[in-house]
Design a protein around this motif. Structure first.
Motif, mmCIF file in Angstrom:
data_model
loop_
_atom_site.group_PDB
_atom_site.id
_atom_site.type_symbol
_atom_site.label_atom_id
_atom_site.label_comp_id
_atom_site.label_asym_id
_atom_site.label_seq_id
_atom_site.Cartn_x
_atom_site.Cartn_y
_atom_site.Cartn_z
ATOM 1 N N TRP A 1 1.092 -4.781 9.673
ATOM 2 C CA TRP A 1 1.481 -3.650 9.053
ATOM 3 C C TRP A 1 3.062 -3.483 9.400
ATOM 4 C CZ3 TRP A 1 -1.106 -1.166 5.005
ATOM 5 C CH2 TRP A 1 -2.350 -1.413 4.917
ATOM 6 N N GLY A 2 3.768 -3.062 8.132
ATOM 7 C CA GLY A 2 5.246 -2.707 8.489
ATOM 8 C C GLY A 2 5.150 -1.276 8.905
ATOM 9 N N GLN A 3 6.669 -0.744 9.073
ATOM 10 C CA GLN A 3 6.663 0.775 9.537
ATOM 11 C C GLN A 3 6.685 1.812 8.349
ATOM 12 O OE1 GLN A 3 9.095 -1.597 9.100
ATOM 13 N NE2 GLN A 3 10.716 -0.361 8.075
ATOM 14 N N GLY A 4 7.037 0.914 7.119
ATOM 15 C CA GLY A 4 6.808 1.858 5.800
ATOM 16 C C GLY A 4 8.046 2.441 5.365
ATOM 17 N N THR A 5 8.379 2.628 4.020
ATOM 18 C CA THR A 5 9.678 2.988 3.573
ATOM 19 C C THR A 5 9.217 4.143 2.494
ATOM 20 O OG1 THR A 5 11.707 2.356 2.341
ATOM 21 C CG2 THR A 5 9.637 1.126 1.796
ATOM 22 N N GLN A 6 10.083 5.090 2.612
ATOM 23 C CA GLN A 6 9.459 6.262 1.562
ATOM 24 C C GLN A 6 10.126 6.127 0.361
ATOM 25 O OE1 GLN A 6 7.744 8.908 2.474
ATOM 26 N NE2 GLN A 6 8.178 9.815 0.283
ATOM 27 N N VAL A 7 9.349 6.573 -0.681
ATOM 28 C CA VAL A 7 9.611 6.393 -2.171
ATOM 29 C C VAL A 7 9.331 8.023 -2.582
ATOM 30 C CG1 VAL A 7 9.278 5.651 -4.437
ATOM 31 C CG2 VAL A 7 9.338 4.152 -2.568
ATOM 32 N N THR A 8 10.425 8.198 -3.167
ATOM 33 C CA THR A 8 10.211 9.590 -3.595
ATOM 34 C C THR A 8 10.792 9.668 -4.962
ATOM 35 O OG1 THR A 8 10.681 10.671 -1.479
ATOM 36 C CG2 THR A 8 11.019 12.241 -3.533
ATOM 37 N N VAL A 9 9.954 10.263 -6.062
ATOM 38 C CA VAL A 9 10.105 10.331 -7.577
ATOM 39 C C VAL A 9 10.107 11.684 -7.953
ATOM 40 C CG1 VAL A 9 9.723 9.345 -9.689
ATOM 41 C CG2 VAL A 9 9.162 7.918 -7.766
ATOM 42 N N SER A 10 11.461 12.216 -8.625
ATOM 43 C CA SER A 10 11.433 13.349 -9.075
ATOM 44 C C SER A 10 11.127 13.750 -10.549
ATOM 45 C CB SER A 10 12.913 14.117 -8.572
ATOM 46 O OG SER A 10 13.781 13.457 -8.774
ATOM 47 N N SER A 11 10.466 14.700 -10.885
ATOM 48 C CA SER A 11 10.337 14.755 -12.237
ATOM 49 C C SER A 11 11.354 15.627 -13.048
ATOM 50 C CB SER A 11 9.038 15.252 -12.618
ATOM 51 O OG SER A 11 8.810 16.490 -11.886
ATOM 52 N N PHE B 1 0.754 -1.180 0.066
ATOM 53 C CA PHE B 1 -0.031 0.097 0.045
ATOM 54 C C PHE B 1 0.851 1.347 0.074
ATOM 55 C CE2 PHE B 1 -4.124 -1.860 0.964
ATOM 56 C CZ PHE B 1 -3.686 -3.082 1.341
ATOM 57 N N ARG B 2 0.420 2.231 -0.498
ATOM 58 C CA ARG B 2 1.182 3.683 -0.248
ATOM 59 C C ARG B 2 0.244 4.655 -0.012
ATOM 60 N NH1 ARG B 2 2.119 4.488 -6.864
ATOM 61 N NH2 ARG B 2 -0.073 5.210 -7.243
ATOM 62 N N GLN B 3 1.043 5.761 0.544
ATOM 63 C CA GLN B 3 0.003 6.990 1.116
ATOM 64 C C GLN B 3 1.008 8.243 0.831
ATOM 65 O OE1 GLN B 3 -1.097 6.861 5.300
ATOM 66 N NE2 GLN B 3 -2.814 8.252 4.949
ATOM 67 N N ALA B 4 0.438 9.150 0.057
ATOM 68 C CA ALA B 4 1.032 10.305 -0.320
ATOM 69 C C ALA B 4 0.400 11.462 0.671
ATOM 70 C CB ALA B 4 0.776 10.875 -1.658
ATOM 71 N N GLU C 1 -3.970 3.741 -0.077
ATOM 72 C CA GLU C 1 -4.239 3.219 -1.300
ATOM 73 C C GLU C 1 -3.771 1.776 -1.567
ATOM 74 O OE1 GLU C 1 -4.105 5.465 -4.921
ATOM 75 O OE2 GLU C 1 -1.995 5.553 -4.711
ATOM 76 N N GLY C 2 -4.269 0.833 -1.915
ATOM 77 C CA GLY C 2 -3.766 -0.461 -2.570
ATOM 78 C C GLY C 2 -2.766 -0.241 -3.717
ATOM 79 N N VAL C 3 -1.882 -1.044 -3.651
ATOM 80 C CA VAL C 3 -0.968 -0.833 -5.138
ATOM 81 C C VAL C 3 -0.941 -2.291 -5.529
ATOM 82 C CG1 VAL C 3 1.513 -0.855 -5.836
ATOM 83 C CG2 VAL C 3 0.533 0.979 -3.943
ATOM 84 N N ALA C 4 -0.605 -3.530 -4.840
ATOM 85 C CA ALA C 4 -0.497 -4.792 -5.328
ATOM 86 C C ALA C 4 -0.869 -5.613 -4.424
ATOM 87 C CB ALA C 4 0.754 -5.006 -6.132
ATOM 88 N N SER D 1 9.619 2.121 -14.544
ATOM 89 C CA SER D 1 9.042 3.541 -15.170
ATOM 90 C C SER D 1 8.314 4.335 -14.108
ATOM 91 C CB SER D 1 7.914 3.027 -16.194
ATOM 92 O OG SER D 1 8.683 2.139 -17.251
ATOM 93 N N LEU D 2 8.938 4.553 -13.008
ATOM 94 C CA LEU D 2 8.428 5.313 -11.905
ATOM 95 C C LEU D 2 8.053 6.812 -12.252
ATOM 96 C CD1 LEU D 2 10.683 4.017 -9.063
ATOM 97 C CD2 LEU D 2 8.113 4.073 -9.198
ATOM 98 N N LYS D 3 6.880 7.273 -11.801
ATOM 99 C CA LYS D 3 6.319 8.673 -12.073
ATOM 100 C C LYS D 3 6.429 9.475 -10.623
ATOM 101 C CE LYS D 3 3.104 6.358 -15.478
ATOM 102 N NZ LYS D 3 2.029 6.309 -16.043
ATOM 103 N N SER D 4 6.269 10.832 -10.850
ATOM 104 C CA SER D 4 6.271 11.495 -9.805
ATOM 105 C C SER D 4 4.985 11.239 -8.940
ATOM 106 C CB SER D 4 6.191 13.048 -10.423
ATOM 107 O OG SER D 4 5.300 13.264 -11.103
ATOM 108 N N GLU D 5 3.706 10.926 -9.485
ATOM 109 C CA GLU D 5 2.627 10.490 -8.577
ATOM 110 C C GLU D 5 2.852 9.307 -7.831
ATOM 111 O OE1 GLU D 5 2.814 11.309 -11.947
ATOM 112 O OE2 GLU D 5 1.372 10.008 -13.151
ATOM 113 N N ASP D 6 4.006 8.350 -8.015
ATOM 114 C CA ASP D 6 4.117 7.087 -7.356
ATOM 115 C C ASP D 6 4.813 7.656 -6.048
ATOM 116 O OD1 ASP D 6 5.302 5.677 -10.323
ATOM 117 O OD2 ASP D 6 3.411 5.352 -9.174
ATOM 118 N N THR D 7 4.974 9.018 -5.872
ATOM 119 C CA THR D 7 6.116 9.304 -4.562
ATOM 120 C C THR D 7 4.838 9.027 -3.313
ATOM 121 O OG1 THR D 7 7.288 11.019 -5.547
ATOM 122 C CG2 THR D 7 6.585 11.286 -3.207
ATOM 123 N N GLY D 8 5.355 8.573 -2.202
ATOM 124 C CA GLY D 8 4.713 8.397 -1.063
ATOM 125 C C GLY D 8 5.393 7.379 -0.148
#
Length: 125
Positions: free
Chosen positions: A115-125, A37-40, A46-49, A84-91
C-alpha cells in the motif's frame, strides 16, 4: 522491497477532474493486479478500480463511467483519472498492489499486500 508513492490529490469543486498517480518501485511480479481504494472518515476502505497486469480493468459501480484506471509500464506508474467528481468521492485515496491476478484479488483490500501512504481528495459541492 516494494514501495508505492501516490500523488495528485487535492481540492476541487463538484463536476471537476483530478488525476492521481502512483509510482511503483521494487516489484518483480510478472502477474499482478494494482488498484485504487478510498476511505472516507468513519467509513471502511472500499475498492474504486483495479487493473490486471494484462490490462483488463474493473470498477466500482459508483465510479463507472467517471473514473478510468490505467498504467504506464515504461514508467512503472499507475493512474486514476477522475472526472465529474461528486462530494461523495471525497476521501483518502490509496494505491495498492497484489501479487495475484485481478480476477482473484478483485477489490478485497486484504488481498493487496502493498500500500501507498495515500493522497487526499476533497470535492466541495
Amino acid at each position: 522491497q516494494v514501495q508505492l508513492v501516490e500523488s495528485g490529490g487535492g481540492s476541487v469543486q463538484a463536476g471537476g477532474s483530478l488525476r492521481l498517480s502512483c509510482a511503483a518501485y521494487g516489484y518483480i511480479y510478472s502477474t499482478y493486479s494494482m488498484g485504487w481504494f478510498r476511505q472516507a472518515p468513519g467509513k471502511e476502505r472500499e475498492g474504486v478500480a483495479v487493473i490486471d497486469s494484462d490490462g483488463s480493468t474493473s470498477y466500482a459501480d459508483s465510479v463507472l463511467g467517471r473514473f478510468t484506471i490505467s498504467q504506464d509500464h515504461a514508467k512503472n506508474t499507475l493512474y486514476l483519472q477522475m472526472n465529474s467528481l461528486k462530494s461523495e468521492d471525497t476521501g483518502m485515496y490509496y494505491c495498492a498492489l497484489a501479487a495475484m491476478r485481478a480476477a482473484v484479488a478483485r477489490m478485497y483490500p486484504q488481498r493487496f499486500g502493498y500500500w501507498g501512504q495515500g493522497t487526499q481528495v476533497t470535492v466541495s459541492s
